[in-house]
Scaffold this motif. Sequence first.
Motif, PDB file in Angstrom:
ATOM      1  N   LYS A 118       9.091   3.210   2.927  1.00 44.67           N
ATOM      2  CA  LYS A 118       9.257   1.771   2.700  1.00 44.67           C
ATOM      3  C   LYS A 118       7.934   1.044   2.914  1.00 44.67           C
ATOM      4  CE  LYS A 118      13.397   0.471   4.561  1.00 44.67           C
ATOM      5  NZ  LYS A 118      14.234  -0.234   5.560  1.00 44.67           N
ATOM      6  N   ILE A 119       7.293   1.338   4.055  1.00 44.31           N
ATOM      7  CA  ILE A 119       6.042   0.662   4.379  1.00 44.31           C
ATOM      8  C   ILE A 119       4.978   1.002   3.344  1.00 44.31           C
ATOM      9  CG2 ILE A 119       4.149   0.549   6.027  1.00 44.31           C
ATOM     10  CD1 ILE A 119       6.075   1.063   8.209  1.00 44.31           C
ATOM     11  N   ILE A 120       4.904   2.281   3.004  1.00 43.34           N
ATOM     12  CA  ILE A 120       3.825   2.683   2.112  1.00 43.34           C
ATOM     13  C   ILE A 120       4.007   2.072   0.730  1.00 43.34           C
ATOM     14  CG2 ILE A 120       2.787   4.673   0.947  1.00 43.34           C
ATOM     15  CD1 ILE A 120       3.261   6.218   3.578  1.00 43.34           C
ATOM     16  N   ILE A 121       5.231   2.024   0.247  1.00 45.83           N
ATOM     17  CA  ILE A 121       5.421   1.431  -1.081  1.00 45.83           C
ATOM     18  C   ILE A 121       5.149  -0.069  -1.036  1.00 45.83           C
ATOM     19  CG2 ILE A 121       7.871   0.751  -1.233  1.00 45.83           C
ATOM     20  CD1 ILE A 121       7.637   2.771  -3.830  1.00 45.83           C
ATOM     21  N   GLN A 122       5.486  -0.681   0.105  1.00 43.53           N
ATOM     22  CA  GLN A 122       5.158  -2.101   0.267  1.00 43.53           C
ATOM     23  C   GLN A 122       3.649  -2.320   0.223  1.00 43.53           C
ATOM     24  OE1 GLN A 122       7.171  -4.803   0.740  1.00 43.53           O
ATOM     25  NE2 GLN A 122       5.552  -6.267   1.209  1.00 43.53           N
ATOM     26  N   LEU A 123       2.939  -1.505   0.961  1.00 42.74           N
ATOM     27  CA  LEU A 123       1.487  -1.691   1.060  1.00 42.74           C
ATOM     28  C   LEU A 123       0.778  -1.351  -0.251  1.00 42.74           C
ATOM     29  CD1 LEU A 123       0.810  -0.220   4.612  1.00 42.74           C
ATOM     30  CD2 LEU A 123       0.904  -2.613   3.968  1.00 42.74           C
ATOM     31  N   ARG A 124       1.283  -0.327  -0.939  1.00 43.76           N
ATOM     32  CA  ARG A 124       0.590   0.092  -2.142  1.00 43.76           C
ATOM     33  C   ARG A 124       1.043  -0.682  -3.377  1.00 43.76           C
ATOM     34  NH1 ARG A 124      -4.045   2.705  -3.847  1.00 43.76           N
ATOM     35  NH2 ARG A 124      -3.699   3.438  -5.969  1.00 43.76           N
ATOM     36  N   ASP A 125       2.326  -0.617  -3.683  1.00 43.76           N
ATOM     37  CA  ASP A 125       2.777  -1.156  -4.962  1.00 43.76           C
ATOM     38  C   ASP A 125       2.911  -2.666  -4.941  1.00 43.76           C
ATOM     39  OD1 ASP A 125       2.749   1.042  -6.516  1.00 43.76           O
ATOM     40  OD2 ASP A 125       4.786   1.670  -6.038  1.00 43.76           O
ATOM     41  N   ILE A 126       3.124  -3.240  -3.790  1.00 40.48           N
ATOM     42  CA  ILE A 126       3.252  -4.689  -3.757  1.00 40.48           C
ATOM     43  C   ILE A 126       1.950  -5.345  -3.309  1.00 40.48           C
ATOM     44  CG2 ILE A 126       4.495  -6.616  -2.719  1.00 40.48           C
ATOM     45  CD1 ILE A 126       6.945  -4.580  -2.703  1.00 40.48           C
ATOM     46  N   GLU A 127       1.402  -4.887  -2.196  1.00 42.41           N
ATOM     47  CA  GLU A 127       0.175  -5.535  -1.714  1.00 42.41           C
ATOM     48  C   GLU A 127      -1.102  -4.915  -2.297  1.00 42.41           C
ATOM     49  OE1 GLU A 127       0.890  -8.103  -0.442  1.00 42.41           O
ATOM     50  OE2 GLU A 127       2.734  -7.911   0.712  1.00 42.41           O
TER      51      GLU A 127
END
Lengths: 169, 144
Positions: A118-127
Amino acid sequence: MNQSDFLKVVLPFKDKVFRLAKRLLVSTEEAEDATQELYFKLWRSKEKIADYKNVEAFAMTMTKNYCYDRLKSKQASNLTLVHSNYKEKETSLDKKVEYQDSVNQVHQLIEALPENQKIIIQLRDIEQYDFDEICKMVDMKPTAVRVALSRARKTIREELIKKHNYGVS
Amino acid sequence: MELANIEKLVEKYLNAETSLQEETTLKNYFTGGNVAPHLQEYEYMFNYFATIKDEKFTKTIQLEPKKSKKRNFKWLSVAASIALLFTVFIGKPQYDEYKERKKAEKIYAQVSKGLQLLSNNLKKGEQAVAQLHTYESKVNQVLK
């Protein structure tokens, strides 16, 4: 470091902090509280901040840790998180609504992922942070980050296809 | 951007091998609206990523924490319990004293009542004795 210097350094990424907190804590109010709390903490350690090269990565790590703590204490007190940010999908004929639902589905699917994905997809794909920064933020090796990210993306895609086909047939 | 190229990028994307730049290319393609039907799921994903990024923290950030009510109440209860303890400690001897005084007053009242009774009766005796005395003096006068 005085207040205006401090704000100049930390304010640009307040939305990112907020969005990460919301990703982990789900509710908007919780995320707002977490953001506020994080800025107290940063302000208290403002002397140290001057020494950090990458304050943003440091802040994101702090956010992650703080949210984990919150989640743990929530589990301990038996509170359940309420999913209130998306609408329940309905059988609608309106194409636009259906499209909106599909976008909301992505939200649900990310919700269902394991915490670190969850965190990684947030950091990569969103931020859109680069891999080096993400490694620092989540304290993981680059290969591990890539594996987690790949898994997360594949899971979301497969689930979307599954749901979509199910809806059609 | 030709479709074959996008498909290749998508493959790389799933394996988490794309660079940020390549991901931006994908993002532009999938949020542009003209998406090939067999890649539709990516349209949903990238549109979601784009929408969620618009979410902003709208509240103002405070740097000094407000005094929390919770903490005040905690201290209040501590103060209250200390006060209670003190009143018990100080109050106990005073209360005992008060009780003793009450008891003493009661005893005093009883004793004085008893003495009153005694003195009343003594007065009666005294009158009788006085009568006797006058009688005796009269007798003496007569006998003389």
